[in-house]
Each structure stands twice: as structure tokens, then as C-alpha cells.
Scaffold this motif. Structure first.
Motif, PDB file in Angstrom:
ATOM      1  N   ILE A   7       0.837  -1.208   0.000  1.00 10.75           N
ATOM      2  CA  ILE A   7       0.000   0.000   0.000  1.00 10.75           C
ATOM      3  C   ILE A   7       0.870   1.256   0.000  1.00 10.75           C
ATOM      4  O   ILE A   7       0.644   2.193  -0.772  1.00 10.75           O
ATOM      5  N   ALA A   8       1.881   1.262   0.867  1.00  7.70           N
ATOM      6  CA  ALA A   8       2.771   2.431   0.943  1.00  7.70           C
ATOM      7  C   ALA A   8       3.483   2.653  -0.387  1.00  7.70           C
ATOM      8  O   ALA A   8       3.679   3.795  -0.814  1.00  7.70           O
ATOM      9  N   LYS A   9       3.863   1.543  -1.055  1.00  5.34           N
ATOM     10  CA  LYS A   9       4.540   1.655  -2.345  1.00  5.34           C
ATOM     11  C   LYS A   9       3.595   2.245  -3.390  1.00  5.34           C
ATOM     12  O   LYS A   9       3.999   3.084  -4.212  1.00  5.34           O
ATOM     13  N   GLY A  10       2.324   1.828  -3.358  1.00  2.00           N
ATOM     14  CA  GLY A  10       1.349   2.375  -4.294  1.00  2.00           C
ATOM     15  C   GLY A  10       1.154   3.872  -4.106  1.00  2.00           C
ATOM     16  O   GLY A  10       1.075   4.636  -5.078  1.00  2.00           O
ATOM     17  N   ILE A  11       1.106   4.310  -2.834  1.00  2.00           N
ATOM     18  CA  ILE A  11       0.973   5.740  -2.544  1.00  2.00           C
ATOM     19  C   ILE A  11       2.219   6.481  -3.017  1.00  2.00           C
ATOM     20  O   ILE A  11       2.137   7.517  -3.683  1.00  2.00           O
ATOM     21  N   ALA A  12       3.396   5.925  -2.677  1.00  2.00           N
ATOM     22  CA  ALA A  12       4.660   6.574  -3.041  1.00  2.00           C
ATOM     23  C   ALA A  12       4.798   6.698  -4.557  1.00  2.00           C
ATOM     24  O   ALA A  12       5.255   7.734  -5.065  1.00  2.00           O
ATOM     25  N   ASP A  13       4.399   5.646  -5.287  1.00  2.00           N
ATOM     26  CA  ASP A  13       4.460   5.712  -6.757  1.00  2.00           C
ATOM     27  C   ASP A  13       3.589   6.833  -7.291  1.00  2.00           C
ATOM     28  O   ASP A  13       3.964   7.538  -8.231  1.00  2.00           O
ATOM     29  N   ARG A  14       2.422   7.002  -6.695  1.00  2.00           N
ATOM     30  CA  ARG A  14       1.516   8.072  -7.140  1.00  2.00           C
ATOM     31  C   ARG A  14       2.070   9.450  -6.794  1.00  2.00           C
ATOM     32  O   ARG A  14       1.740  10.439  -7.449  1.00  2.00           O
TER      33      ARG A  14
END
Length: 301
Positions: free
Chosen positions: A58-65
Motif C-alpha cells: 500500500i505504501a509503495k502504491g501511494i509513493a508511486d503516485r
């Protein structure tokens, strides 16, 4: 004459003006990406629990965005926390102080850098805690009975200065020497600044940190003399289950504000985490969790 140049962006082929708060939100994220929001060589964002796969995803998805780049090992928790607090303070200062037309007054926003346990006593509603602390230090039995329930150290505070009579009487002679002699807003009465909001900044949430935020909120409620300040929590915690530990329930914290709520919602949808998305929706629809961009307008209420 000079013309006003408004930043614009394109969406769906149409160009429209971009708001100041949208720009401030982007600058907030940019500041985090330059400091505490990093991804380590193993692909774990600094706000994730490295031992929890869902948290990392989840954190990676947010960071990518938010366009995070590989920077290196995460900073120590205390360092990340201090940076997060300072950047949150900057965001509130940039946005809330633009709302003078909705909330007139002389305002200031401060990042409380030290951990002075009596920081709160600098403000009108809690100034009596100085005498309480002095009495407790001179009486071990009293200290044992009180514990530390009266000590509160907010991370960010929003403060309003008392008003001069000249300002209060701007539209007409509203007050004089015979009335309103005890009003906290009137500077002639020697009042201290008023605590308008206490904001707790949690880079991540573990069970102990959630409990700590709740305890401080309840102390603010119980120990005040006068109006209760806004009590808010801002967090970069990625997992809805941990967000729920502090966001659900009422009576202590006004609301929890997520540093990237829209990106979190999109990430959960893309990852197909329906249970987590449902839990998040309960908090959002129940007015217990909002985006960081909602905070300044809520403070203007």
C-alpha cells in the motif's frame, strides 16, 4: 494594468485554474519526498512496516503516485517524525493563514520542536497547569496522585492572539470598561494567547502511538479552562486497520487527516484490497478520516 496569472492544469482535455490549496498539497508532498518519504533498496517505503507485506504494498502504491524515488535507507523514526511535524506545520501555515476572510483574527502556527511538558501552559485555557506542576513538584503525594495526566506536548499548534479594544470596537463601541471584563479574547484583561488547535503528527501508527494520541486528546479535554481547541491527528500510516485504531470512535480526537487520502483510496482499488477499502470507506463516510487538504478549512470552523 497588471493581470493576475493563475496556475492552470489540463484534465480531460479541458484547462481549468488550479487552486492554491491544490498547489499547497503538492508542495507538501514534494517536501516529504525530499526528506522523510523514501524507498529503500528492498522497495520498502519509509512509512511502511517492512515486515508487513500489505503495508509495504500500500505504501509503495501511494509513493508511486507521489513519484517517490529510490533514495536509500530510511531515517531513524525520531528524525522522520520531526521532519514530518515541520512539514505539516508549514502546510497548515500556508493554507490556514489564507482563510482570514472566513476566520478573522491574529493567528500563528508553530511547530513545537522541544518536548517541554508544560508547552501547553503558555496558552490561556491551560495556564493554570503551571501552578499544578509547581504544587506537584513540592508534594510527592500529590505528584503520585496526579501522575502525568496534565502534561500535553502537541506537535503543531494554531494560536490566536487576544484582541485590542480598538479592534473589537471597529464597527461600533461594542465593549467598554463596564462589561466583558473577564473575556479571554480581550487583551486588556492581560490574557495569554488562545490555543485554537492542537495537532498531533504521527508518521506511522503502532498501537502504542494510537493510545498516546488518544490520551493526549483526553487530557486536552479534561484539563482545559475555557473553550476546547480543535484536536487533530495527521498521519502517513498506509494501512486502514492501523488507521482505524485511532480514527474510529468519538469523544477524544476531532478527526484524523491522512497525508495522501486520495492516493491511498486509488492504491487499495488497484491492489484489489476490497476489505481494506471497505474499512477505509467506513472511516471516510463516517467523517472520522479526511485528507490533509481538508484540515485548514476544518480549522476555520
Amino acid at each position: 494594468g497588471a493581470c493576475l496569472v493563475v496556475p492552470a492544469q489540463v484534465q480531460g482535455g479541458l484547462m481549468y485554474a488550479r487552486s492554491e490549496f491544490a498547489d499547497a498539497r503538492t508542495e507538501f508532498h514534494t517536501a516529504l519526498l525530499r526528506t522523510c518519504l523514501t524507498i529503500d533498496p528492498q522497495g520498502r517505503p519509509s512509512n511502511s512496516d517492512g515486515s508487513n507485506q500489505a503495508s509495504v504494498a500500500i505504501a509503495k502504491g501511494i509513493a508511486d503516485r507521489l513519484r517517490a524515488e529510490l533514495v536509500g535507507e530510511r531515517a531513524a523514526g525520531q528524525t522522520s517524525g520531526n521532519q514530518f511535524e515541520a512539514i505539516c506545520a508549514d502546510f497548515v501555515r500556508t493554507t490556514f493563514l489564507r482563510l482570514g476572510h472566513l476566520r478573522p483574527g491574529t493567528w500563528s502556527v508553530h511547530h513545537v520542536r522541544g518536548r517541554n511538558r508544560l508547552e501547553i501552559a503558555r496558552y490561556e485555557q491551560y495556564s493554570h497547569l503551571v501552578a499544578l506542576d509547581r504544587a506537584a513538584r513540592n508534594d510527592p503525594d500529590l505528584a503520585a496522585a496526579l501522575g502525568s495526566d496534565y502534561t500535553i506536548t502537541p506537535d503543531v499548534v494554531v494560536v490566536r492572539d487576544p484582541e485590542e479594544d480598538e479592534s473589537i470596537n471597529g464597527p461600533a463601541l461594542l465593549v467598554d470598561e463596564s462589561v466583558a471584563t473577564l473575556a479571554s479574547l480581550r487583551s486588556r484583561d492581560g490574557g495569554l494567547p488562545l490555543l485554537h488547535a492542537s495537532i498531533s503528527c504521527k508518521w506511522t501508527i503502532r498501537s502504542d502511538r494510537a493510545q498516546n494520541a488518544r490520551s493526549e486528546a483526553l487530557n486536552l479535554v479534561r484539563n482545559r479552562k475555557g473553550p476546547l481547541p480543535h484536536i487533530a491527528v495527521v498521519t502517513a500510516e498506509p494501512t486502514p486497520s492501523r488507521l482505524a485504531s485511532i480514527a474510529l470512535g468519538t469523544g477524544d480526537v476531532d478527526c484524523v487527516y491522512h497525508f495522501a487520502l486520495y492516493e491511498l483510496q486509488d492504491t487499495l482499488e488497484d491492489l484489489g484490497m476490497t476489505d481494506a477499502a471497505d474499512m477505509l470507506a467506513v472511516m471516510v463516510n463516517g467523517d472520522r478520516l479526511k485528507d490533509i487538504s481538508d484540515l485548514p478549512l476544518d480549522l476555520a470552523v
